[in-house]
Every structure is written in C-alpha cells, then in structure tokens.
Design an enzyme around this catalytic site. Sequence first.
Site, mmCIF file in Angstrom:
data_model
loop_
_atom_site.group_PDB
_atom_site.id
_atom_site.type_symbol
_atom_site.label_atom_id
_atom_site.label_comp_id
_atom_site.label_asym_id
_atom_site.label_seq_id
_atom_site.Cartn_x
_atom_site.Cartn_y
_atom_site.Cartn_z
ATOM 1 N N THR A 75 0.833 -1.203 0.000
ATOM 2 C CA THR A 75 0.000 0.000 0.000
ATOM 3 C C THR A 75 0.868 1.254 0.000
ATOM 4 O O THR A 75 0.653 2.177 -0.794
ATOM 5 C CB THR A 75 -0.935 -0.015 1.231
ATOM 6 O OG1 THR A 75 -1.774 -1.168 1.156
ATOM 7 C CG2 THR A 75 -1.784 1.245 1.309
ATOM 8 N N ASN A 153 -5.634 -9.330 -8.348
ATOM 9 C CA ASN A 153 -5.673 -10.185 -7.165
ATOM 10 C C ASN A 153 -6.929 -11.051 -7.092
ATOM 11 O O ASN A 153 -6.910 -12.114 -6.484
ATOM 12 C CB ASN A 153 -5.551 -9.347 -5.883
ATOM 13 C CG ASN A 153 -6.394 -8.092 -5.926
ATOM 14 O OD1 ASN A 153 -6.272 -7.267 -6.834
ATOM 15 N ND2 ASN A 153 -7.276 -7.940 -4.958
ATOM 16 N N GLY A 202 5.903 -7.921 0.710
ATOM 17 C CA GLY A 202 6.543 -9.114 1.266
ATOM 18 C C GLY A 202 5.579 -10.251 1.547
ATOM 19 O O GLY A 202 5.846 -11.406 1.207
ATOM 20 N N CYS A 327 -18.711 -5.766 4.575
ATOM 21 C CA CYS A 327 -19.049 -4.342 4.510
ATOM 22 C C CYS A 327 -19.620 -3.897 5.852
ATOM 23 O O CYS A 327 -19.644 -4.660 6.810
ATOM 24 C CB CYS A 327 -20.001 -4.054 3.358
ATOM 25 S SG CYS A 327 -21.621 -4.786 3.553
HETATM 26 C C1 LIG Z 1 -2.194 -7.245 -1.061
HETATM 27 C C2 LIG Z 1 -2.147 -6.273 -2.170
HETATM 28 C C3 LIG Z 1 -1.729 -4.943 -1.978
HETATM 29 C C4 LIG Z 1 -1.430 -4.388 -0.605
HETATM 30 O O1 LIG Z 1 -0.244 -4.874 -0.058
HETATM 31 P P1 LIG Z 1 -0.021 -4.666 1.536
HETATM 32 O O2 LIG Z 1 1.399 -5.064 1.745
HETATM 33 O O3 LIG Z 1 -0.996 -5.575 2.210
HETATM 34 O O4 LIG Z 1 -0.268 -3.230 1.812
HETATM 35 C C5 LIG Z 1 -1.664 -4.116 -3.072
HETATM 36 N N1 LIG Z 1 -1.986 -4.540 -4.302
HETATM 37 C C6 LIG Z 1 -2.383 -5.797 -4.530
HETATM 38 C C7 LIG Z 1 -2.705 -6.210 -5.920
HETATM 39 C C8 LIG Z 1 -2.491 -6.702 -3.486
HETATM 40 O O5 LIG Z 1 -2.919 -7.946 -3.722
#
Ligand SMILES: *Cc1c(COP(=O)(O)O)cnc(C)c1O
Length: 400
Positions: A75, A153, A202, A327
């Site tokens: 993020t 995702n 990570g 939600c």
């Molecule tokens: C999990 C995810 C994030 C966020 O990563 P964090 O380390 O949890 O903040 C961003 N983009 C995608 C596509 C993700 O799957």
Amino acid sequence: MNERRFCYFDHNATTSVAPEVVEAMLPFFREHWGNPSSAYAFGREVARHLDEARAQVAALIDAEPREVVFTSCGTESNNAAWNSALMTQPDKRHVVTTAVEHSANLKFAEALQRQGCEVTVLPVDPDGALDLHRLEQALRPDTALVSVMWANNETGVLFPIAEVAALCRSKGVLCHTDAVQAAGKVALDVREASVDFLSLSGHKLHAPKGVGVLYVRRRTRFVPYLVGGHQERGRRGGTENVPYIVGFGRAAELALAHFDAENRRVRGLRDRLETGVLTTIPGTTRNGAQEPRLPNTANLAFPGVEAEAMLMLLDQAGICASGGSACTTGSLEPPHVLTAMGLSAARARGSLRFSLGRDIREADVDYLLATLPGVVAKLQAIAPTGSVRSTPAAAVDETA
Ligand SMILES: *Cc1c(COP(=O)(O)O)cnc(C)c1O
C-alpha cells in the site's frame, strides 16, 4: 470432524512466512541489531546485509539494487509512487488508472479527486481485459501518471504491462504498476517492461507482513512520501526494518530459485481444481479470461448460492477461500473487480476465489473437489432458484 483439516486456498490474501525466511531473519533480532546508518562496524555490518537483500530483490525484477526502495507494505509503495509523480510534476494534475486496481490505488485516487486532481478510471471488459486503445485516448498533456496493475488479485488476469509502459514512454508519461500479485508467479523484468515505478509486498511472497518494495527507475525524479532521515538514498525516511528487509531478500531469492518448478506444480493443481469444479458442479463458470492469467488463481461463479454461506460451510470443513470483503452491515460485499467486469450482482455474490501456492498439496485439491459439490447442493436446496436476490449489474463507469 475429529482430525482438524486445514486447506489454505487464499494465497492472494497472504502467505505463510517460509521457514528459510524466518531463519534468515532471526540473527537480526538477536545479534545484528545495530542501526545500519551507524558509522561503526556494528552498524556497517547490518548495512551490508541490507545491501544483500536489495540485490536479491533487484534480481527478482531484473533491476539494479540502487533502484530498490524498501517500504512498509505494498500500500505504501503504491501511495508513494502516485504521490511522487504528482509532486515532481506540479503542472500535471491528471492520473489514469483502471477500475480493477487494489483499493490502495482506488482510495488514493478518490482522495486526489477531492483535492482537485482528475482521475480517469478505465473500464475492463467481461473477461477483465483492458483496451489499450482506450488507454491511449485517455492520455493528455497534463497526465502525470498511468497506474495499471500487473496481475489482478481477484481473477489473476494479467495486463500487458510492457505495452502499457511503452505507450506511456512514447507519450512522456510516467508509468506505475502494482506487481504485488505478480511477483514469484510470472516473470517480472523492468528492462523489458520499462515502467518507472513498480510495487511489491513481502507477505504475498512468503516474507512477513509489513514490508514492501518500490522500484524507482534510475534517473526518475522522486520525492519521498515519508520525509525524515536520509535512509534509502533519501527516498524514504525512517530507520529500516532490517529483519523484515532481510526476510524479503531471502523470499525473493527463494521465489527465483523455485520459479519454474513451483509454478508448474501450482498451475497443474489450479487447472485440476478448475476443471474439476466446472465439470462436476452444473452451471458453474469462470470469472475472467482463462489466459493470460496467474498460474495460481481460479475465480469461479456458483449459480444460486451466496459466497458468504459457502465460505462458512467451507470454513467448517477446514477450507479457507475468499469471496469479497465484509461491509458495514457485516454481510459480504462482492469484490469491486467482479462488478467492474459487468457481472450481474447475483453472479458476483455467488463467486469464490481460490488462490493456490506453496501451502497447497494435491490432497488438498482432492479434498476441496470432494467437499464443494455437497456444499453447493446443500445451499441450493435452502435457496431454490429464483429466491436469490438479483439486482441489475452496476454500470461500468468511466470517471473522468
Ligand atoms: C495485497 C495487495 C496490496 C497491498 O499490499 P499490503 O502489503 O498488504 O499493503 C496491493 N496490491 C495488490 C494487488 C495486493 O494484492
């Protein structure tokens, strides 16, 4: 259920920390706890391990170590890239992104709009694919950044990042990609896909939660998002999270070392799961294109059932999967990705994501395939066809 089963089909939500990663991290809690910025040998020794981790991560994406900036999460990496693109080009107030990005980007886009920036959110087709012609048309002289994810995702659908980046380069627009889900699952090469920024996390790669990476292409102007000390060559203030960074390095090294064998294994299991479900449970369908797609993800729609109820029964059977996010009312909201693809609300609410990986064995897929038909039949019996609420699909909007 006496013998407690545990089948983890949710690798896109998070992954276990690999034992090799834990081992690599431990010395940095116990012996090597110095500050890498300190001038004495006790600190310099720690700095040397940071350099090693930087090189390990660089190798995963074919970058130079100096192009790798460690952050606190995916993020933050996404936010930092967007922030820098706007801060370094104060005359450009327009960003282009897609309707299926992670909330880290879409919520940042909303905040930017409140501050007077314009954001074009590109729609996707029912397969989850992006229209590059439409992307080209969206570019303007005042476009500061194009941000398009590498792999989705929810569906695993891949976007053609090399083409997106080439298009941006030809128009002189900075290009960011959220490659959090792509890392370790598809080859990432920032020389071939010449993006300016790329985000990693990570915990999606068997390193711990709370460490991320932002790749910043050499000679790309960059303004830090976290302002403070001179860490990370002045690109991110704050004393480095050394154990986690070392863990990320080791995880990147493992991902590369096992890349071919592990992805072949996982793809085989995913395809067996998908084919099994589609052929044994009548009326089931796949959400998103079959290819190009991540080898580990299957997003499937089950007719006449609610994902929330399915997840509960699967949980009782020791199976973890995903079907949206809770939600405010406590009920499950289908992922925005599925509604952006134009799926009907009923189909989106009856969809589950199964994401495989290191912690899935063939026996787990067999168990899931043996469990699912009963779960679906049970729920369909409770909610006979027609009683499932159906509302028109949310229109896929282009927000300018
Ligand atoms: C999990 C995810 C994030 C966020 O990563 P964090 O380390 O949890 O903040 C961003 N983009 C995608 C596509 C993700 O799957």
